[in-house]
Each structure stands twice: as structure tokens, then as C-alpha cells.
Design a protein around this motif. Sequence first.
Motif: not given
Length: 382
Positions: A289-306, A308-317
Amino acid sequence: MCQNCKKPYYITTAIAYASGKPHIGNTYEIVLADSIARYKRAQGCDVFFQTGTDEHGQKIEEKAQAAGVSPKEFVDKAAEEIKRIWDLMNTSYDKFIRTTDADHEAQVQKIFKRLYDQGDIYKGYYEGMYCTPCESFFTESQLVDGKCPDCGREVKPAKEEAYFFRMSKYAPRLIEHINAHSEFIQPVSRKNEMMNNFLLPGLQDLCVSRTTFSWGIPVTFDPKHVTYVWLDALTNYITGIGYDCDGDSTEQFKKYWPADLHLIGKDIIRFHTIYWPIFLMALGVELPKQVFGHPWLLQGDGKMSKSKGNVLYADTLVDFFGVDAVRYFVLHEMPFDNDGVISWELMVERMNSDLANILGNLVNRTISMSNKYFGGIVADKG
């Protein structure tokens, strides 16, 4: 309660790629899906909430090799870690599917054979620029500054024998469906992007098998080929609830399909709103019935990527703020049309302003007054 008491409601997340630990941007999706599932259950709906892991492909084969383990050992460990994070975030999924599950693999093989037998899949050669992380081929004109248009990384020329799916055969039907069902692709900006950038200019046939690696579901009638990721991964939404290609689907499948909501990241919207509905049309299965494309959660200057070394993990938070506070933050910070931003500073600010000052203060005052004036008992006075 909803008007149709116990009305079935089927919600899915995209399945997480089992190449490593999911970061908070990936985790946002499962928390959002969970909050919708809980809301629907509270309304009285009979909810089935599915998530899981996507476990095949060249990238996993290469990562396993680098780690000195078999691909199966590698994905077993990765799936366990993804499931641990989903459980840590207190998500109430009903099924965690893995694309290495025997029943899923068997159905994918049957689906491939059926699509081949009915002429929707044919054998040919693929030549183009290939992006290994995205597992996608691109033409020169699709590249952005000579790099992958999806992830911005390097691409390499590749040529190989492959099976192809006749996308163009079903494109007019899909365009008609999208035009007739305004709610099918949400938000509207994603719908316009798919129509204008892909469907209206004309769809190219899709490569659905590979021969340059072996970590995948073998094509039964041509075993040097393995099923390419999208035909394997996307079908999880139906195999996970008991779809059978030979017409022997379970009662569960008949009850919950079509899905009410596929919740996915905006970067994979093309696969879910073009490839997936076309595969379903070819199988004679109703569209979701529906496909919803949600946005990204960015870390400061852009998309999180390993990288770039700008990754935050759920368990740390969670160690710092607790599960509910992290859930509250990601749901609060993500407008449905635009990307949200996360940082330590923003989290502290949100915890103090919303949870401590506003909500905490409200709860504190309410309880104090109910204790003072009503002996701590809240009665329904009609």
C-alpha cells in the motif's frame, strides 16, 4: 480502538546489510517502525512487524575473506550484532528474517526459475561501471564526477555474463499505478524523483545474476550464476510471512499481504518503488500500500560513514542517556521530508530542555498536585 477491530497491519523495515555494526542512522529506522507498530497495536490493530538482515553479495564475500572466516561465519556474527542492537533499543518486531534462512533461499530460487520460464528473465552480457559497496552497475552518463551516483565512491569497469529482468515490459503499468495511487510513494518529493529521473526517461533492463563471486543464492538451472542482491533481498517482505511461488502460500501471508507500510531509507527508494513493484507484478502479487522513504540522520557535516570516522553507535548513546532518551531524540529530530542532525551537544540540549525541563517538570507538578489534593488517586469523574 480502530473501527475494524483487530484489522491486520503489516509493517517492515529495510533489512540491514550484514557487513558490520549498524550506526545510529541505521538504528533510527527500526525505532521509527517500532513506534508506528506500537501505535497501531494501541489502536487495536493486529500488527505484524518484520525486520532482518540482508546477507549475500560481493562486499560480504570480500569482508569475510579479509577477516579470515567463511562468509556464513561472518554474517552469523553480523546478524547477531544487528539483532543485539535492535533488542537493546527495545523494538517489538515479530520476525527477524535472514536472507540465509533456508526457506527464504528456496523461495528465491523458485521465483527466479518462474520469472525465467515466463520470459521475464533472459541471459545476456553486462558491461558497465560497477560500484562494489552499492552492488550496482551504472552507465557512464549516470556517474557523478566519474563516481557512483549513490555513494560517491570509485567505480570500476566490469563485463560479465548475466541474466536480466525485462523492466521495460512492466514500466507502463507501474507508471499507471503510481498515478492512480497518490499514497503509494511518500513523501511526494520521492515520488517525483522516481517518475522524472527513472520511469519517464525509460527503464533499462535489470541485471539479476552475477558470476564474479559465489556468495549468493545459486540459480538452480545455471549454478555458476548467483542471484543478484535485489531479487534476493527485496523478496524477504513476502517470503518472511509465508509466500510460496507455487501458489501454496500460508494463511499468514493471505492475512497480512499486501504490506501496509515499507519503511526504508531515501537512498534505496529506487529499488523499493521501481524494482520491487515490478517483480511483484511479474509474480501476479498485489503491490504494497505504501513505501515511505525516510530521510537521513546526519552527524554534523554530512551522512555518517565509517570511512569518514563520524559514526555514532546506538549502544554508546544508550550507555550515556538510556534507551528511551535515545529513542525520543531520534524520533524528535527527524522531520519526515528533511534530514535530521545528531551530535553529543544536541542530545544533551534536548535531554535538558524537553525531557528534564518541559516533560519532567510537567510530570513532577502533576504528581505533586495529585498527591496534595487527591491523595495520589486519579479518579474518572465523568
